[in-house]
Design a protein around this motif. Sequence first.
Motif, PDB file in Angstrom:
ATOM      1  N   LEU A 110     -10.469  11.358  10.814  1.00 28.03           N
ATOM      2  CA  LEU A 110      -9.516  11.836  10.887  1.00 28.03           C
ATOM      3  C   LEU A 110      -9.080   9.934   9.663  1.00 28.03           C
ATOM      4  N   GLU A 111     -10.291   9.400   9.191  1.00 29.92           N
ATOM      5  CA  GLU A 111      -9.756   8.869   8.165  1.00 29.92           C
ATOM      6  C   GLU A 111      -9.341   8.642   6.463  1.00 29.92           C
ATOM      7  N   PRO A 112      -9.479  10.489   6.061  1.00 27.31           N
ATOM      8  CA  PRO A 112      -9.249  10.517   4.706  1.00 27.31           C
ATOM      9  C   PRO A 112      -7.630  11.332   5.672  1.00 27.31           C
ATOM     10  N   ALA A 113      -7.635  12.073   6.549  1.00 28.18           N
ATOM     11  CA  ALA A 113      -5.970  12.017   6.794  1.00 28.18           C
ATOM     12  C   ALA A 113      -5.259  11.015   6.610  1.00 28.18           C
ATOM     13  N   ALA A 114      -5.708  10.059   7.535  1.00 25.17           N
ATOM     14  CA  ALA A 114      -4.545   8.454   7.062  1.00 25.17           C
ATOM     15  C   ALA A 114      -4.510   8.254   5.650  1.00 25.17           C
ATOM     16  N   ALA A 115      -5.457   7.879   5.589  1.00 25.46           N
ATOM     17  CA  ALA A 115      -5.395   7.982   3.845  1.00 25.46           C
ATOM     18  C   ALA A 115      -4.366   8.854   3.100  1.00 25.46           C
ATOM     19  N   LEU A 116      -4.354   9.731   3.030  1.00 27.63           N
ATOM     20  CA  LEU A 116      -3.443  10.968   2.127  1.00 27.63           C
ATOM     21  C   LEU A 116      -2.305  10.269   3.205  1.00 27.63           C
ATOM     22  N   GLN A 117      -1.509  10.104   3.939  1.00 27.92           N
ATOM     23  CA  GLN A 117      -0.911   9.931   4.681  1.00 27.92           C
ATOM     24  C   GLN A 117       0.000   8.624   4.413  1.00 27.92           C
ATOM     25  N   ASP A 118      -0.913   8.067   3.613  1.00 24.61           N
ATOM     26  CA  ASP A 118      -0.848   6.300   3.332  1.00 24.61           C
ATOM     27  C   ASP A 118      -0.615   6.878   1.282  1.00 24.61           C
ATOM     28  N   ARG A 119      -1.252   7.561   1.042  1.00 25.28           N
ATOM     29  CA  ARG A 119      -1.208   8.003  -1.014  1.00 25.28           C
ATOM     30  C   ARG A 119       0.366   8.284  -0.374  1.00 25.28           C
ATOM     31  N   LEU A 120       0.436  10.155   0.464  1.00 18.96           N
ATOM     32  CA  LEU A 120       1.777  10.629   0.286  1.00 18.96           C
ATOM     33  C   LEU A 120       3.067   9.509   0.685  1.00 18.96           C
ATOM     34  N   ALA A 121       3.115   8.619   0.921  1.00 18.61           N
ATOM     35  CA  ALA A 121       4.086   7.528   1.670  1.00 18.61           C
ATOM     36  C   ALA A 121       4.130   6.761   0.399  1.00 18.61           C
ATOM     37  N   HIS A 122       3.277   6.836  -0.387  1.00 18.69           N
ATOM     38  CA  HIS A 122       3.440   6.077  -1.534  1.00 18.69           C
ATOM     39  C   HIS A 122       4.188   7.011  -2.617  1.00 18.69           C
ATOM     40  N   LEU A 123       3.830   8.457  -2.967  1.00 18.66           N
ATOM     41  CA  LEU A 123       4.379   9.101  -3.921  1.00 18.66           C
ATOM     42  C   LEU A 123       5.402   9.710  -3.296  1.00 18.66           C
ATOM     43  N   CYS A 124       6.117   8.814  -2.456  1.00 16.24           N
ATOM     44  CA  CYS A 124       7.681   9.717  -1.356  1.00 16.24           C
ATOM     45  C   CYS A 124       8.375   8.271  -2.459  1.00 16.24           C
ATOM     46  N   ILE A 125       7.823   7.629  -2.834  1.00 14.25           N
ATOM     47  CA  ILE A 125       8.415   6.496  -3.165  1.00 14.25           C
ATOM     48  C   ILE A 125       8.549   6.348  -4.174  1.00 14.25           C
ATOM     49  N   VAL A 126       7.737   6.984  -5.231  1.00 13.90           N
ATOM     50  CA  VAL A 126       7.161   6.758  -6.370  1.00 13.90           C
ATOM     51  C   VAL A 126       8.059   8.260  -7.438  1.00 13.90           C
ATOM     52  N   PHE A 127       8.474   9.250  -6.367  1.00  8.36           N
ATOM     53  CA  PHE A 127       8.626  10.472  -6.838  1.00  8.36           C
ATOM     54  C   PHE A 127      10.543  10.022  -6.022  1.00  8.36           C
ATOM     55  N   GLU A 128      10.891   9.190  -5.697  1.00 11.74           N
ATOM     56  CA  GLU A 128      12.054   9.197  -5.331  1.00 11.74           C
ATOM     57  C   GLU A 128      13.058   9.635  -6.605  1.00 11.74           C
ATOM     58  N   ALA A 130      13.332  11.853  -8.661  1.00 10.27           N
ATOM     59  CA  ALA A 130      13.139  12.550  -8.971  1.00 10.27           C
ATOM     60  C   ALA A 130      14.610  13.709  -8.895  1.00 10.27           C
ATOM     61  N   LYS A 131      14.794  12.748  -7.675  1.00 10.85           N
ATOM     62  CA  LYS A 131      15.786  14.088  -6.699  1.00 10.85           C
ATOM     63  C   LYS A 131      17.263  13.118  -7.868  1.00 10.85           C
ATOM     64  N   ALA A 132      17.341  12.012  -7.997  1.00 11.90           N
ATOM     65  CA  ALA A 132      18.595  11.067  -8.100  1.00 11.90           C
ATOM     66  C   ALA A 132      18.566  12.010 -10.074  1.00 11.90           C
ATOM     67  N   LEU A 133      17.420  11.324 -10.519  1.00  9.27           N
ATOM     68  CA  LEU A 133      17.495  12.227 -11.751  1.00  9.27           C
ATOM     69  C   LEU A 133      18.161  13.639 -11.769  1.00  9.27           C
ATOM     70  N   ARG A 134      17.669  14.422 -11.602  1.00  9.45           N
ATOM     71  CA  ARG A 134      17.906  16.065 -11.084  1.00  9.45           C
ATOM     72  C   ARG A 134      19.593  15.627 -10.628  1.00  9.45           C
ATOM     73  N   GLN A 135      19.762  15.215 -10.184  1.00 10.39           N
ATOM     74  CA  GLN A 135      21.370  15.708  -9.426  1.00 10.39           C
ATOM     75  C   GLN A 135      22.296  15.240 -11.190  1.00 10.39           C
ATOM     76  N   GLU A 136      21.855  13.690 -11.661  1.00 10.24           N
ATOM     77  CA  GLU A 136      22.539  13.186 -12.668  1.00 10.24           C
ATOM     78  C   GLU A 136      22.318  14.289 -13.914  1.00 10.24           C
ATOM     79  N   PHE A 137      20.726  14.972 -14.368  1.00 13.27           N
ATOM     80  CA  PHE A 137      21.317  15.868 -15.664  1.00 13.27           C
ATOM     81  C   PHE A 137      22.111  16.781 -15.120  1.00 13.27           C
ATOM     82  N   SER A 138      21.680  17.008 -13.773  1.00 11.19           N
ATOM     83  CA  SER A 138      22.678  18.562 -12.952  1.00 11.19           C
ATOM     84  C   SER A 138      24.595  18.523 -13.306  1.00 11.19           C
TER      85      SER A 138
END
Length: 153
Positions: A110-128, A130-138
């Motif tokens: 299960l370690e790779p799945a847990a590591a993936l979860q950590d990476r996805l959590a980081h990606l959620c923060i990094v890609f945050e 995107a939503k605001a920029l999309r709304q602003e450009f729209s």
Amino acid sequence: MATQRTSFEPGLAVSTVFDQIGPLQEQLAQIAVILEPIQQLSELASVFEPLRQFEERIRDLAKVLAPMHDFQHQLQQVLKQFSPLETLDQELSQLCLSFRESLCQLATALEPAAALQDRLAHLCIVFEPAKALRQEFSALAQIFERRSTEMPQ
């Protein structure tokens, strides 16, 4: 001296402004390509529910085996007096060891799945942004849409 008159070309002016983000748009297009593997990962996550059910059954089994573990501890205290019980102690030890090793292997799997979860959590923060920029450009696009429809023709 003749003066050269250039006409204003709106399309050229706009494309000149937006040309600077061409490489960024290429990077954004690469994000779309990554969506398919992410969908595949989502489908792989279906493995967790059966594992959760298995974990509940193993937890129940551990509760049943806990008295056996206590018994083994008590047995070890009298083995010197009753040496024929050493075989029973060894078998109980082997049973516990096998359970422990199997549980450790499952946890390691299960370690790779847990590591993936950590990476996805980081990606959620990094890609945050995107939503605001999309709304602003729209929203900006809507401003120009309203203004262009309000202009007399």
